[in-house]
Design an enzyme around this catalytic site. Structure first.
Site, PDB file in Angstrom:
ATOM      1  N   ASP A 152      91.781  52.485  -7.967  1.00 16.17           N
ATOM      2  CA  ASP A 152      90.392  52.474  -7.494  1.00 16.17           C
ATOM      3  C   ASP A 152      89.471  52.882  -8.639  1.00 16.17           C
ATOM      4  OD1 ASP A 152      88.179  52.339  -5.898  1.00 16.17           O
ATOM      5  OD2 ASP A 152      88.739  53.976  -4.559  1.00 16.17           O
ATOM      6  N   ASP A 153      88.564  51.994  -9.023  1.00 12.74           N
ATOM      7  CA  ASP A 153      87.619  52.247 -10.125  1.00 12.74           C
ATOM      8  C   ASP A 153      88.357  52.588 -11.423  1.00 12.74           C
ATOM      9  OD1 ASP A 153      85.733  51.883  -8.172  1.00 12.74           O
ATOM     10  OD2 ASP A 153      84.668  53.757  -8.514  1.00 12.74           O
ATOM     11  N   CYS A 202      84.363  47.621  -4.352  1.00 11.80           N
ATOM     12  CA  CYS A 202      85.592  47.845  -3.587  1.00 11.80           C
ATOM     13  C   CYS A 202      85.918  46.838  -2.485  1.00 11.80           C
ATOM     14  CB  CYS A 202      85.552  49.239  -2.972  1.00 11.80           C
ATOM     15  SG  CYS A 202      85.595  50.596  -4.157  1.00 11.80           S
ATOM     16  N   ARG A 214      89.094  44.042  -2.278  1.00  9.33           N
ATOM     17  CA  ARG A 214      90.257  44.280  -1.429  1.00  9.33           C
ATOM     18  C   ARG A 214      90.488  43.127  -0.444  1.00  9.33           C
ATOM     19  NH1 ARG A 214      91.462  49.828  -2.048  1.00  9.33           N
ATOM     20  NH2 ARG A 214      90.056  50.573  -3.691  1.00  9.33           N
ATOM     21  N   LYS A 235      93.749  53.920   0.798  1.00  4.68           N
ATOM     22  CA  LYS A 235      92.370  53.509   1.072  1.00  4.68           C
ATOM     23  C   LYS A 235      92.316  52.083   1.613  1.00  4.68           C
ATOM     24  CE  LYS A 235      88.004  52.609  -1.375  1.00  4.68           C
ATOM     25  NZ  LYS A 235      87.250  52.813  -2.624  1.00  4.68           N
ATOM     26  N   HIS A 240      89.213  50.430   3.476  1.00  4.45           N
ATOM     27  CA  HIS A 240      87.860  49.979   3.119  1.00  4.45           C
ATOM     28  C   HIS A 240      87.575  48.530   3.496  1.00  4.45           C
ATOM     29  CE1 HIS A 240      84.352  51.098   0.197  1.00  4.45           C
ATOM     30  NE2 HIS A 240      83.992  50.970   1.467  1.00  4.45           N
ATOM     31  N   SER A 252      86.187  54.570   1.638  1.00  2.00           N
ATOM     32  CA  SER A 252      86.174  55.329   0.393  1.00  2.00           C
ATOM     33  C   SER A 252      85.997  56.817   0.668  1.00  2.00           C
ATOM     34  CB  SER A 252      85.038  54.828  -0.508  1.00  2.00           C
ATOM     35  OG  SER A 252      85.101  55.444  -1.774  1.00  2.00           O
ATOM     36  N   HIS A 277      88.700  57.025  -8.155  1.00  4.48           N
ATOM     37  CA  HIS A 277      87.322  56.973  -7.675  1.00  4.48           C
ATOM     38  C   HIS A 277      86.720  58.378  -7.600  1.00  4.48           C
ATOM     39  CE1 HIS A 277      83.907  56.039  -5.045  1.00  4.48           C
ATOM     40  NE2 HIS A 277      84.204  54.747  -5.091  1.00  4.48           N
ATOM     41  N   ASP A 280      91.052  47.693  -8.388  1.00  8.78           N
ATOM     42  CA  ASP A 280      90.089  46.913  -7.608  1.00  8.78           C
ATOM     43  C   ASP A 280      88.857  46.460  -8.374  1.00  8.78           C
ATOM     44  OD1 ASP A 280      88.921  49.449  -7.795  1.00  8.78           O
ATOM     45  OD2 ASP A 280      88.201  49.466  -5.742  1.00  8.78           O
ATOM     46  N   ASN A 281      88.414  47.233  -9.361  1.00 10.61           N
ATOM     47  CA  ASN A 281      87.239  46.856 -10.156  1.00 10.61           C
ATOM     48  C   ASN A 281      87.145  47.815 -11.326  1.00 10.61           C
ATOM     49  OD1 ASN A 281      85.810  48.173  -7.313  1.00 10.61           O
ATOM     50  ND2 ASN A 281      85.452  49.260  -9.233  1.00 10.61           N
ATOM     51  N   LYS A 315      81.863  48.767 -13.605  1.00  7.62           N
ATOM     52  CA  LYS A 315      81.698  48.520 -12.171  1.00  7.62           C
ATOM     53  C   LYS A 315      80.291  48.015 -11.853  1.00  7.62           C
ATOM     54  CE  LYS A 315      82.226  50.882  -7.697  1.00  7.62           C
ATOM     55  NZ  LYS A 315      82.699  52.112  -7.014  1.00  7.62           N
TER      56      LYS A 315
END
Length: 501
Positions: A30-31, A70, A74, A124, A126, A151, A230, A282-283, A303
């Site tokens: 995540d991030d 996010c 996903r 997670k 989301h 999140s 994140h 994810d990003n 991001k």
């Protein structure tokens, strides 16, 4: 090893898969930026398990997600379809969102369940909660679920502990909503979630799932989308203060530790040689958090943007004995995971427009990709502006550019929120093999044929795109915020519970 011998082993691999359905472990950070892992060049990240996966597996240098935030990323991962088709745009889903990933979308879990797979998700989600949990993972093909349904910053966190013994979380997170719940299946077990213990719970849950599936001799799919790294970062006692990168590094190290626990369980249950482990994120990194926000390495911005730093991700595929250690520069995407898993499991693909292509030639042969293009959508895609950028082969054309709040604080002004949306005619053009940082626009008539080719591909793709109804556009209803004591008052502060898992 010669190409003929590699092809021979690939045939053996496919035959083996048909005889014995493989297991799948899909790990989603995540991030996490392109430059955050030691195996992707960071000098001080302590990620021994991910580094070992990369050393003994296949490392992707040109792997992309479909969105720089996010929820849409996903959705695309789990469905093999751009988020514009499923309606997961603009932006992300919230605790009170009325919409979610439509139930008529087919997820990887549902594809594999059709072949008798046991399925579990930990971490997670989301992709929506909805009325009566209508959009939770248990309604989307997952037999088992433990996690936070969105999140972990989507709830006030200023009074919560993120590091032991009682170091409060950095920042305030979202205000005026319920604290984040930890759910088991459809039931809230803890509210607020205990950040100091949650990752141990995740590791235990994942290990138990693997052990039960192995004992029952059932093929399984484990999806582990982590909250790490994140904002706000957190870590339990085993990892707090142990890294070289401060809070971000501690969180990353804890993420790596859970991956290590999963790998150890695969070995102890003697299924690791029949399991494909795939890792990505994810990003890009949330650069506005400075040293707490991750690093995109040599890539531009992060991001929230359609520059490389926002959507190119680290990725590793690992399958002992079947995937040879190495590096691939083949163009690949999170969209490609569903069709790849389906082919290896012998499952039928959903009867919808898929945007993914299967990657077995890359995985087993180190061969070229079936993917010719990658299309970059902004956080708020629309039919009016459509695709912001296109990658074709090694070339990338930007038709629109803009910065983002998420990528503030860097010296590059193109990343800033105040770098407003700009149309480029002719489009900016970069050779990503020679210039992955997108520094040098290719100008002059010699490059016109490349721009023309990319524009044709863009127009062809856009002609096939049917935007689904925006699920996020359906709005919010505060009564949908998950609360373990739904009749309590006053909300949101009264939503508190702590049950045994």
């Amino acid at each position: 090893m010669g190409s003929k011998m590699i092809a021979f082993f690939a045939l053996i691999a496919v035959a083996f898969v048909r005889a014995s359905p493989p297991n799948f472990v899909l790990i989603f950070g995540d991030d996490l930026g392109y430059g955050d892992l030691g195996c992707f060049g960071h000098p001080s990240s302590l990620t021994p398990n991910l580094d070992r996966l990369a050393a003994n597996g296949l490392r992707f240098t040109d792997f992309y997600v479909t969105s720089p935030v996010c929820s849409p990323s996903r959705a695309a991962l789990l469905t093999g379809r751009y988020q514009t088709r499923s309606g997961i745009y603009p932006g992300v889903l919230y605790p009170s969102s009325i919409g979610g990933l439509p139930l008529n979308e087919t997820t990887i879990a549902e594809v594999l369940k059709s072949k008798g797979y046991s399925t579990a998700m930990v971490g997670k989600w989301h992709l929506g909660v909805g009325a009566n949990g209508a959009y939770l993972p248990t309604r989307q093909g997952f037999d088992n679920y433990l996690g936070i349904p969105y999140s972990h910053d989507q709830g006030s966190c200023q009074n919560l502990s993120c590091f032991p013994p009682d170091v409060k979380c950095f920042g305030r997170c979202d205000q005026g909503v319920v604290t984040v719940p930890l759910m088991l299946g459809d039931t809230i077990k803890q509210q607020p979630a205990d950040f100091l213990k949650i990752e141990k719970s995740y590791g235990d849950f994942a290990s138990q799932f693997i052990r039960v599936a192995a004992q029952n001799e059932r093929p399984f799919f484990l999806y582990y989308p982590s909250h790490h790294t994140h904002y706000p970062q957190y870590a339990g006692e085993e990892y707090a203060g142990k890294s070289l990168r401060g809070p971000f590094g501690d969180a990353l190290m804890e993420f790596d530790g859970t991956i290590g626990k999963i790998l150890q369980t695969l070995m102890e249950t003697d299924v690791i040689n029949n399991t494909l482990v795939f890792f990505t994120s994810d990003n890009g990194p949330e650069l506005m958090r400075r040293s707490r926000g991750g690093n995109s390495g040599l890539l531009k911005c992060g991001k929230g943007t359609t520059y490389e730093g926002g959507m190119r991700e680290p990725a590793v595929a690992y399958w002992p004995g079947l995937i040879q250690p190495g590096v691939t520069h083949a163009l690949s995407s999170s969209l490609d995971i569903l069709p790849t898993f389906a082919k290896l499991a012998g499952a039928s693909l959903p009867e919808v427009q898929l945007d993914g292509v299967e990657m077995t030639n890359i995985l087993f042969n180190l061969g070229p990709s079936k993917r010719e293009t990658m299309f970059y959508y902004p956080t708020d895609p629309s039919e009016k502006y459509s695709v912001f950028a296109v990658r074709w082969g090694k070339y990338k054309a930007h038709y629109y550019t803009r910065g983002a709040t998420h990528s503030e604080t860097t010296p590059d002004q193109d990343c800033s929120l105040f770098a407003f949306q700009k149309y480029h005619d002719p489009p900016l053009l970069f050779d990503l093999e020679a210039d992955p940082s997108e520094n040098y626009n290719l100008t002059g008539p010699d490059w016109d044929p490349v721009r023309t080719k990319i524009t044709v591909l863009k127009e062809q793709f856009e002609a096939t795109m049917v935007f689904g109804e925006s699920e996020i556009g359906k709005g919010k209803d505060p009564t949908l915020e998950p609360c373990c004591t739904p009749e309590c008052s006053p909300k949101p502060d009264c939503c508190r519970c702590n049950s045994e898992l």
